[in-house]
Design a protein around this motif. Structure first.
Motif, PDB file in Angstrom:
ATOM      1  N   ARG A   1      -8.302  13.790 -25.634  1.00  0.00           N
ATOM      2  CA  ARG A   1      -8.361  12.443 -24.935  1.00  0.00           C
ATOM      3  C   ARG A   1      -9.573  12.431 -23.781  1.00  0.00           C
ATOM      4  O   ARG A   1     -10.349  11.623 -23.528  1.00  0.00           O
ATOM      5  CB  ARG A   1      -6.934  12.171 -24.345  1.00  0.00           C
ATOM      6  N   ARG A   2      -9.667  13.684 -23.045  1.00  0.00           N
ATOM      7  CA  ARG A   2     -10.535  13.697 -22.127  1.00  0.00           C
ATOM      8  C   ARG A   2     -12.011  13.483 -22.629  1.00  0.00           C
ATOM      9  O   ARG A   2     -12.895  13.026 -22.094  1.00  0.00           O
ATOM     10  CB  ARG A   2     -10.335  15.101 -21.328  1.00  0.00           C
ATOM     11  N   LEU A   3     -12.120  14.409 -23.769  1.00  0.00           N
ATOM     12  CA  LEU A   3     -13.435  14.670 -24.579  1.00  0.00           C
ATOM     13  C   LEU A   3     -14.082  13.305 -25.096  1.00  0.00           C
ATOM     14  O   LEU A   3     -14.871  12.876 -24.859  1.00  0.00           O
ATOM     15  CB  LEU A   3     -13.565  15.771 -25.467  1.00  0.00           C
ATOM     16  N   ASN A   4     -12.927  12.569 -25.542  1.00  0.00           N
ATOM     17  CA  ASN A   4     -13.105  11.482 -26.169  1.00  0.00           C
ATOM     18  C   ASN A   4     -13.832  10.241 -25.145  1.00  0.00           C
ATOM     19  O   ASN A   4     -14.724   9.432 -25.518  1.00  0.00           O
ATOM     20  CB  ASN A   4     -11.800  10.627 -27.084  1.00  0.00           C
ATOM     21  N   ASN A   5     -13.344  10.501 -23.986  1.00  0.00           N
ATOM     22  CA  ASN A   5     -13.687   9.438 -22.837  1.00  0.00           C
ATOM     23  C   ASN A   5     -15.032   9.937 -22.547  1.00  0.00           C
ATOM     24  O   ASN A   5     -15.806   8.951 -21.934  1.00  0.00           O
ATOM     25  CB  ASN A   5     -12.859   9.671 -21.626  1.00  0.00           C
ATOM     26  N   ARG A   6     -15.532  11.281 -22.590  1.00  0.00           N
ATOM     27  CA  ARG A   6     -16.653  11.732 -21.919  1.00  0.00           C
ATOM     28  C   ARG A   6     -17.737  12.235 -22.760  1.00  0.00           C
ATOM     29  O   ARG A   6     -18.626  12.531 -22.314  1.00  0.00           O
ATOM     30  CB  ARG A   6     -16.095  12.888 -20.984  1.00  0.00           C
ATOM     31  N   MET A   7     -17.799  11.972 -24.179  1.00  0.00           N
ATOM     32  CA  MET A   7     -18.423  12.494 -25.186  1.00  0.00           C
ATOM     33  C   MET A   7     -18.492  11.833 -26.248  1.00  0.00           C
ATOM     34  O   MET A   7     -17.276  11.190 -26.439  1.00  0.00           O
ATOM     35  CB  MET A   7     -18.676  13.864 -25.182  1.00  0.00           C
TER      36      MET A   7
ATOM     37  N   LEU B   1     -17.766  11.947 -30.014  1.00  0.00           N
ATOM     38  CA  LEU B   1     -16.983  13.028 -31.047  1.00  0.00           C
ATOM     39  C   LEU B   1     -17.667  12.799 -32.240  1.00  0.00           C
ATOM     40  O   LEU B   1     -18.115  11.696 -32.627  1.00  0.00           O
ATOM     41  CB  LEU B   1     -15.633  12.867 -30.971  1.00  0.00           C
ATOM     42  N   THR B   2     -17.858  14.015 -33.083  1.00  0.00           N
ATOM     43  CA  THR B   2     -18.325  13.794 -34.656  1.00  0.00           C
ATOM     44  C   THR B   2     -17.276  12.922 -35.101  1.00  0.00           C
ATOM     45  O   THR B   2     -16.241  12.917 -34.572  1.00  0.00           O
ATOM     46  CB  THR B   2     -18.506  15.238 -35.218  1.00  0.00           C
ATOM     47  N   SER B   3     -17.625  12.426 -36.315  1.00  0.00           N
ATOM     48  CA  SER B   3     -16.740  11.455 -37.041  1.00  0.00           C
ATOM     49  C   SER B   3     -15.377  12.580 -37.525  1.00  0.00           C
ATOM     50  O   SER B   3     -14.405  11.995 -37.452  1.00  0.00           O
ATOM     51  CB  SER B   3     -17.386  11.047 -38.354  1.00  0.00           C
ATOM     52  N   GLU B   4     -15.758  13.728 -37.744  1.00  0.00           N
ATOM     53  CA  GLU B   4     -14.431  14.773 -38.136  1.00  0.00           C
ATOM     54  C   GLU B   4     -13.736  14.877 -36.919  1.00  0.00           C
ATOM     55  O   GLU B   4     -12.287  15.045 -37.075  1.00  0.00           O
ATOM     56  CB  GLU B   4     -15.019  16.060 -38.550  1.00  0.00           C
ATOM     57  N   ASP B   5     -14.254  15.166 -35.542  1.00  0.00           N
ATOM     58  CA  ASP B   5     -13.536  15.451 -34.489  1.00  0.00           C
ATOM     59  C   ASP B   5     -12.629  14.295 -34.104  1.00  0.00           C
ATOM     60  O   ASP B   5     -11.734  14.227 -33.674  1.00  0.00           O
ATOM     61  CB  ASP B   5     -14.233  15.960 -33.572  1.00  0.00           C
ATOM     62  N   LYS B   6     -13.544  13.104 -34.223  1.00  0.00           N
ATOM     63  CA  LYS B   6     -12.760  11.861 -33.884  1.00  0.00           C
ATOM     64  C   LYS B   6     -11.507  11.591 -34.707  1.00  0.00           C
ATOM     65  O   LYS B   6     -10.544  11.009 -34.311  1.00  0.00           O
ATOM     66  CB  LYS B   6     -13.646  10.675 -34.155  1.00  0.00           C
ATOM     67  N   GLN B   7     -11.649  11.821 -36.272  1.00  0.00           N
ATOM     68  CA  GLN B   7     -10.719  11.583 -37.276  1.00  0.00           C
ATOM     69  C   GLN B   7      -9.180  12.400 -36.655  1.00  0.00           C
ATOM     70  O   GLN B   7      -8.290  12.172 -36.806  1.00  0.00           O
ATOM     71  CB  GLN B   7     -11.093  11.949 -38.420  1.00  0.00           C
ATOM     72  N   MET B   8      -9.741  13.758 -36.359  1.00  0.00           N
ATOM     73  CA  MET B   8      -8.645  14.671 -36.012  1.00  0.00           C
ATOM     74  C   MET B   8      -7.898  14.174 -34.582  1.00  0.00           C
ATOM     75  O   MET B   8      -6.772  14.021 -34.722  1.00  0.00           O
ATOM     76  CB  MET B   8      -9.248  16.150 -35.641  1.00  0.00           C
ATOM     77  N   TYR B   9      -8.726  13.743 -33.850  1.00  0.00           N
ATOM     78  CA  TYR B   9      -8.043  13.108 -32.608  1.00  0.00           C
ATOM     79  C   TYR B   9      -7.243  11.716 -32.741  1.00  0.00           C
ATOM     80  O   TYR B   9      -5.883  11.882 -32.210  1.00  0.00           O
ATOM     81  CB  TYR B   9      -9.254  12.536 -31.431  1.00  0.00           C
ATOM     82  N   LEU B  10      -7.675  11.059 -33.549  1.00  0.00           N
ATOM     83  CA  LEU B  10      -6.806   9.891 -33.768  1.00  0.00           C
ATOM     84  C   LEU B  10      -5.771  10.214 -34.925  1.00  0.00           C
ATOM     85  O   LEU B  10      -4.520   9.612 -34.662  1.00  0.00           O
ATOM     86  CB  LEU B  10      -7.683   8.734 -34.732  1.00  0.00           C
ATOM     87  N   TYR B  11      -5.605  11.200 -35.708  1.00  0.00           N
ATOM     88  CA  TYR B  11      -4.630  11.532 -36.341  1.00  0.00           C
ATOM     89  C   TYR B  11      -3.502  12.357 -35.251  1.00  0.00           C
ATOM     90  O   TYR B  11      -2.427  11.979 -35.532  1.00  0.00           O
ATOM     91  CB  TYR B  11      -5.090  12.957 -37.203  1.00  0.00           C
TER      92      TYR B  11
ATOM     93  N   TYR C   1      -2.744  27.419 -33.386  1.00  0.00           N
ATOM     94  CA  TYR C   1      -3.416  26.338 -34.192  1.00  0.00           C
ATOM     95  C   TYR C   1      -4.307  25.385 -33.536  1.00  0.00           C
ATOM     96  O   TYR C   1      -4.885  24.560 -34.405  1.00  0.00           O
ATOM     97  CB  TYR C   1      -2.440  25.614 -35.174  1.00  0.00           C
ATOM     98  N   THR C   2      -4.363  25.439 -32.328  1.00  0.00           N
ATOM     99  CA  THR C   2      -5.209  24.486 -31.513  1.00  0.00           C
ATOM    100  C   THR C   2      -6.744  24.702 -32.067  1.00  0.00           C
ATOM    101  O   THR C   2      -7.336  25.615 -31.847  1.00  0.00           O
ATOM    102  CB  THR C   2      -5.289  24.733 -29.840  1.00  0.00           C
ATOM    103  N   ARG C   3      -7.196  23.326 -32.512  1.00  0.00           N
ATOM    104  CA  ARG C   3      -8.791  23.382 -32.792  1.00  0.00           C
ATOM    105  C   ARG C   3      -9.239  22.407 -31.813  1.00  0.00           C
ATOM    106  O   ARG C   3      -8.933  21.306 -31.941  1.00  0.00           O
ATOM    107  CB  ARG C   3      -8.596  22.862 -34.362  1.00  0.00           C
ATOM    108  N   LEU C   4     -10.318  22.863 -30.983  1.00  0.00           N
ATOM    109  CA  LEU C   4     -11.157  22.065 -30.214  1.00  0.00           C
ATOM    110  C   LEU C   4     -12.590  22.030 -30.809  1.00  0.00           C
ATOM    111  O   LEU C   4     -13.135  23.179 -30.986  1.00  0.00           O
ATOM    112  CB  LEU C   4     -11.006  22.266 -28.801  1.00  0.00           C
ATOM    113  N   PRO C   5     -13.383  20.798 -30.652  1.00  0.00           N
ATOM    114  CA  PRO C   5     -14.684  20.896 -30.749  1.00  0.00           C
ATOM    115  C   PRO C   5     -15.570  21.797 -29.837  1.00  0.00           C
ATOM    116  O   PRO C   5     -15.029  21.863 -28.626  1.00  0.00           O
ATOM    117  CB  PRO C   5     -15.322  19.310 -30.869  1.00  0.00           C
TER     118      PRO C   5
END
Length: 302
Positions: free
Chosen positions: A17-23, A25-35, A201-205
């Motif tokens: 959530r924080r990263l999505n506000n401040r950078m 995200l790649t389409s893959e990371d954005k998809q993971m975030y929304l999921y 299992y945590t996966r972060l960009p």
């Protein structure tokens, strides 16, 4: 009804959530975030339903357990007098269909079948119970909570609760035999003590400090469009008002979350917050709320 283990926002989702506000995200990371956001939203929706149960049950949410060197997760576990109800909660939206024992989206893409996840979870939970000396029958279900979800060709003999069946399922739970015993509470304590807090299992960009958008964002709507007064900040988007001290402390918390190895200094907080022009004010806030380590030029706060 007693919630023995409440649900908390997964750390992975908090950081995303924080990263999505401040950078960007790649389409893959954005998809993971929304999921993850969608999944958490569905789990909370189910929590609101189970919070209304009147029967004598114990509820544990978001359990991560290990048995025989194998990890497994339970979205919601309901302990009634005679049955344990492990629930796999899904917030799928749109049209899906089953064909030849596999689950597909309407466009024809095969996706992971929650029934297989549920089957694995039930098997491992049974092993966990045996290993800890507990014998309880299990009634597992995949719970679909989104009213916009449709599943075509659904198997009739599978443990699936559809959105239109949720009220009936809650009524069934409310008819559970009364009065739990010390045996049930002991089981809940065993599960709670076995819960693994940090998921592997945590996966972060990958992300860098230099590429983060700087500034204080609104605590309500996350907008960076902020006006700063003498003692307060006001969001130009939603009108939310917050004291400068509270906003700075919230931003320091975000900085520590994203970059735990960075030392909290007046200069870095001033740079991170941007809109607070006075370093003197930031230094005063840090001195008031943290312990100062070192002197003058080399001072940092813990």
């Amino acid at each position: 009804m007693e919630v023995v283990k409440p649900r908390t926002v997964p750390m992975e989702l908090i950081i995303l959530r924080r990263l999505n506000n401040r950078m960007e995200l790649t389409s893959e990371d954005k998809q993971m975030y929304l999921y993850l956001e969608k999944g958490y939203e569905g789990e909370v929706k189910f929590d609101l339903l189970t919070d209304q149960l009147q029967s004598d049950v114990l509820i544990l949410r978001d359990l991560l357990l290990e048995v025989n060197h194998t990890l497994f997760q339970i979205d919601t576990l309901i302990i009634s007098a005679d049955i344990l109800y492990p629930c796999e909660v899904k917030n799928y939206e749109g049209d899906y269909y089953y064909e030849s024992g596999r689950l597909y989206t309407k466009s024809g893409s095969e996706i992971k079948d929650p029934l297989l996840q549920l089957e694995r979870c039930e098997s491992l939970l049974r092993q966990f119970l045996q290993k800890t000396g507990n014998t309880f029958p299990l009634e597992s279900n995949v719970i679909y909570v989104n009213s916009e979800f449709t599943l075509y060709q659904a198997p009739l003999n599978k443990p699936i609760i559809f959105p239109t069946q949720l009220n009936a399922f809650m009524k069934k739970l409310d008819k559970s035999p009364p009065k739990l015993t010390a045996r049930h509470k002991k089981l809940a304590d065993t599960l709670l003590s076995a819960h693994i807090c940090e998921s592997p299992y945590t996966r972060l960009p990958k992300y860098e400090y230099s590429k983060q958008r700087k500034g204080i964002n609104c605590e309500k709507c996350s907008s960076f469009s902020i006006s700063v007064g003498d003692r307060t900040i006001v969001c130009d988007t939603c009108g939310c008002t917050e004291t400068i001290e509270s906003a700075v402390l919230r931003s320091v918390g975000e900085l520590k979350l994203l970059f735990p190895d960075k030392k909290i200094t007046t200069n870095i907080v001033h740079e991170w917050c941007q809109v607070v022009g006075s370093k003197k004010m930031i230094r005063r806030i840090l001195k008031k709320n943290f312990k100062a380590i070192g002197r003058v030029k080399y001072c940092y706060y813990e």
